[in-house]
Design a protein around this motif. Structure first.
Motif, PDB file in Angstrom:
ATOM      1  N   ASP A  39       0.318  10.565  -4.353  1.00  0.00           N
ATOM      2  CA  ASP A  39      -0.685  11.173  -3.649  1.00  0.00           C
ATOM      3  C   ASP A  39       0.055  11.489  -2.032  1.00  0.00           C
ATOM      4  N   ARG A  40       0.117  12.661  -1.687  1.00  0.00           N
ATOM      5  CA  ARG A  40       0.809  13.048  -0.441  1.00  0.00           C
ATOM      6  C   ARG A  40       0.267  12.797   0.785  1.00  0.00           C
ATOM      7  N   ASP A  41      -1.199  12.793   0.660  1.00  0.00           N
ATOM      8  CA  ASP A  41      -1.832  12.574   1.850  1.00  0.00           C
ATOM      9  C   ASP A  41      -1.905  11.042   1.957  1.00  0.00           C
ATOM     10  N   GLU A  42      -2.172  10.145   1.095  1.00  0.00           N
ATOM     11  CA  GLU A  42      -2.148   8.759   1.000  1.00  0.00           C
ATOM     12  C   GLU A  42      -0.674   8.283   1.597  1.00  0.00           C
ATOM     13  N   LEU A  43       0.402   9.029   0.897  1.00  0.00           N
ATOM     14  CA  LEU A  43       1.866   8.852   1.597  1.00  0.00           C
ATOM     15  C   LEU A  43       1.866   8.923   2.842  1.00  0.00           C
ATOM     16  N   ARG A  44       1.587   9.779   3.234  1.00  0.00           N
ATOM     17  CA  ARG A  44       1.581  10.444   5.025  1.00  0.00           C
ATOM     18  C   ARG A  44       1.036   9.188   5.702  1.00  0.00           C
ATOM     19  N   LYS A  45      -0.091   8.667   5.039  1.00  0.00           N
ATOM     20  CA  LYS A  45      -1.078   7.993   5.895  1.00  0.00           C
ATOM     21  C   LYS A  45      -0.318   6.436   5.872  1.00  0.00           C
ATOM     22  N   GLU A  46       0.054   6.048   4.828  1.00  0.00           N
ATOM     23  CA  GLU A  46       0.612   4.722   4.792  1.00  0.00           C
ATOM     24  C   GLU A  46       2.082   4.676   5.378  1.00  0.00           C
ATOM     25  N   LEU A  47       2.702   5.810   5.677  1.00  0.00           N
ATOM     26  CA  LEU A  47       3.902   5.889   6.405  1.00  0.00           C
ATOM     27  C   LEU A  47       3.498   5.888   7.766  1.00  0.00           C
ATOM     28  N   GLY A  48       2.500   6.274   8.140  1.00  0.00           N
ATOM     29  CA  GLY A  48       2.067   5.974   9.500  1.00  0.00           C
ATOM     30  C   GLY A  48       1.517   4.344   9.768  1.00  0.00           C
ATOM     31  N   ASP A  49       0.969   3.957   8.749  1.00  0.00           N
ATOM     32  CA  ASP A  49       0.651   2.200   8.829  1.00  0.00           C
ATOM     33  C   ASP A  49       1.979   1.635   9.117  1.00  0.00           C
ATOM     34  N   MET A  50       3.231   2.126   8.454  1.00  0.00           N
ATOM     35  CA  MET A  50       4.275   1.362   8.447  1.00  0.00           C
ATOM     36  C   MET A  50       5.017   1.625   9.938  1.00  0.00           C
ATOM     37  N   LEU A  51       4.828   2.819  10.402  1.00  0.00           N
ATOM     38  CA  LEU A  51       5.352   2.965  11.872  1.00  0.00           C
ATOM     39  C   LEU A  51       4.680   2.215  12.806  1.00  0.00           C
ATOM     40  N   LEU A  52       3.239   1.959  12.476  1.00  0.00           N
ATOM     41  CA  LEU A  52       2.572   1.091  13.476  1.00  0.00           C
ATOM     42  C   LEU A  52       3.165  -0.123  13.424  1.00  0.00           C
ATOM     43  N   GLN A  53       3.735  -0.633  12.216  1.00  0.00           N
ATOM     44  CA  GLN A  53       4.119  -1.954  12.268  1.00  0.00           C
ATOM     45  C   GLN A  53       5.485  -1.911  13.170  1.00  0.00           C
ATOM     46  N   GLU A  68       0.843  -1.373   0.003  1.00  0.00           N
ATOM     47  CA  GLU A  68       0.039   0.019  -0.117  1.00  0.00           C
ATOM     48  C   GLU A  68       0.867   1.262   0.032  1.00  0.00           C
ATOM     49  N   LEU A  69       1.956   1.028   0.621  1.00  0.00           N
ATOM     50  CA  LEU A  69       2.850   2.321   0.606  1.00  0.00           C
ATOM     51  C   LEU A  69       3.487   2.401  -0.826  1.00  0.00           C
ATOM     52  N   LEU A  70       3.844   1.554  -1.248  1.00  0.00           N
ATOM     53  CA  LEU A  70       4.158   1.487  -2.848  1.00  0.00           C
ATOM     54  C   LEU A  70       3.294   2.028  -3.824  1.00  0.00           C
ATOM     55  N   ASP A  71       2.127   1.733  -3.497  1.00  0.00           N
ATOM     56  CA  ASP A  71       1.016   2.093  -4.348  1.00  0.00           C
ATOM     57  C   ASP A  71       0.878   3.846  -3.957  1.00  0.00           C
ATOM     58  N   ALA A  72       1.073   4.136  -2.888  1.00  0.00           N
ATOM     59  CA  ALA A  72       0.892   5.943  -2.537  1.00  0.00           C
ATOM     60  C   ALA A  72       2.041   6.369  -3.090  1.00  0.00           C
ATOM     61  N   VAL A  73       3.270   5.891  -3.216  1.00  0.00           N
ATOM     62  CA  VAL A  73       4.543   6.446  -3.813  1.00  0.00           C
ATOM     63  C   VAL A  73       4.234   6.612  -5.345  1.00  0.00           C
ATOM     64  N   ARG A  74       3.894   5.513  -5.834  1.00  0.00           N
ATOM     65  CA  ARG A  74       3.755   5.480  -7.437  1.00  0.00           C
ATOM     66  C   ARG A  74       2.472   6.649  -7.771  1.00  0.00           C
ATOM     67  N   ALA A  75       1.494   6.599  -6.918  1.00  0.00           N
ATOM     68  CA  ALA A  75       0.389   7.447  -7.314  1.00  0.00           C
ATOM     69  C   ALA A  75       0.923   8.868  -7.105  1.00  0.00           C
TER      70      ALA A  75
END
Length: 291
Positions: free
Chosen positions: A124-138, A115-122
């Motif tokens: 989309d800065r908002d999605e990138l921020r959210k997906e980085l947060g999800d990776m931080l959660l991990q 999902e983070l890779l999808d956000a980078v490819r798209a």
């Protein structure tokens, strides 16, 4: 009339603006640590209220009455600490979080990575921020689970300390004199040298994560092979050209070819007796079991 709000993670550090208030008698809320109380002149009622939780009823009442508030300024990373505190509470109190292990979280880590890779490819800065947060959660979740290990526990601080030590060793804050700045190639060369010194390999293939997707695995293996001096003409055809077919099984076929190639390299290394970057030595000892 003033409210002094302490930082829950650093209650011993008070804002400079609060100094004159804290040298006088103060009232404290019940969430102020005992060690802090002992350093203050605590009375039942005073012009200054010292608290930790901004949602404490006494704090809310005073603010509603129009009193001033003095707080600790935020600092970079404060929200990360807040997230770590929340993860700790969830691990201790959440039934689902208590059941999780490193193994049970693997599928979530993989899913979040894509999902983070999808956000980078798209883009989309908002999605990138959210997906980085999800990776931080991990990261936070795995580190908190590690604290509970009975034989070899470690903490989030241990994880951060290991990262800091790695960064400082492989990339010390020395980028050359001002008149001769280090370029990216030189920086990378030094990084690789220090990395090799940290992790001496018994095989040029050692340390490659085999669980990654087969195409990424193939690219990593081929790069290691090139760096080791293996002549490209020894690379099997199945790795140089990948064919996609409807209803095919390319993922497993490519993975099998990569693993065979790794085995061939390791067999050849045993014949050579040591790792070499001499193409002719590789060629002379090559045992192409992957063909």
């Amino acid at each position: 009339m003033t409210v002094v709000l302490l930082d829950v993670r650093r209650p011993t550090l008070a804002p400079l603006a609060a100094a004159r208030h804290l040298t006088q008698p103060v009232q404290v809320t019940d969430d102020v640590p005992q060690a802090i109380r002992e350093s203050l002149d605590v009375v039942g009622s005073a012009a200054t209220l010292v608290a930790v939780d901004p949602r404490h009823p006494a704090v809310i009442q005073r603010l509603n009455d129009g009193e001033d508030i003095i707080t600790v300024d935020g600092f970079p990373g404060a929200k990360v600490l807040e997230s770590a505190d929340l993860m700790d509470k969830l691990r201790r109190r959440g039934p689902w979080e208590q059941q999780q292990t490193h193994e049970s979280l693997q599928r979530y880590l993989l899913e979040e990575t894509y999902e983070l890779l999808d956000a980078v490819r798209a883009g989309d800065r908002d999605e990138l921020r959210k997906e980085l947060g999800d990776m931080l959660l991990q990261v936070l979740f795995h580190a908190r689970i590690a604290e509970d290990d009975l034989t070899d526990p470690f903490t989030l601080d241990d994880v951060a300390a290991a990262l800091t030590a790695k960064l400082l060793h492989r990339n010390p804050l020395e980028f050359g004199p001002d008149d001769a700045p280090m370029d990216a190639d030189e920086q990378n060369r030094r990084w690789q040298e220090r990395k090799a010194a940290e992790k001496p390999r018994q095989s040029v293939m050692q340390g490659i994560p085999l669980a990654q997707p087969s195409l990424a695995l193939a690219e990593k293996v081929l790069q290691r092979a090139v760096d080791a001096g293996i002549p490209p003409d020894l690379f099997p055809q199945t790795l140089r050209h990948v064919t996609l077919r409807p209803q095919g099984n390319t993922e497993l076929e490519l993975r099998a070819a990569v693993l065979d190639f790794i085995e061939t390299i390791e067999i050849t290394e045993q014949k050579i007796g040591r790792t070499t970057t001499d193409p002719e030595k590789w060629r002379a000892a090559w045992d192409d079991t992957s063909s």
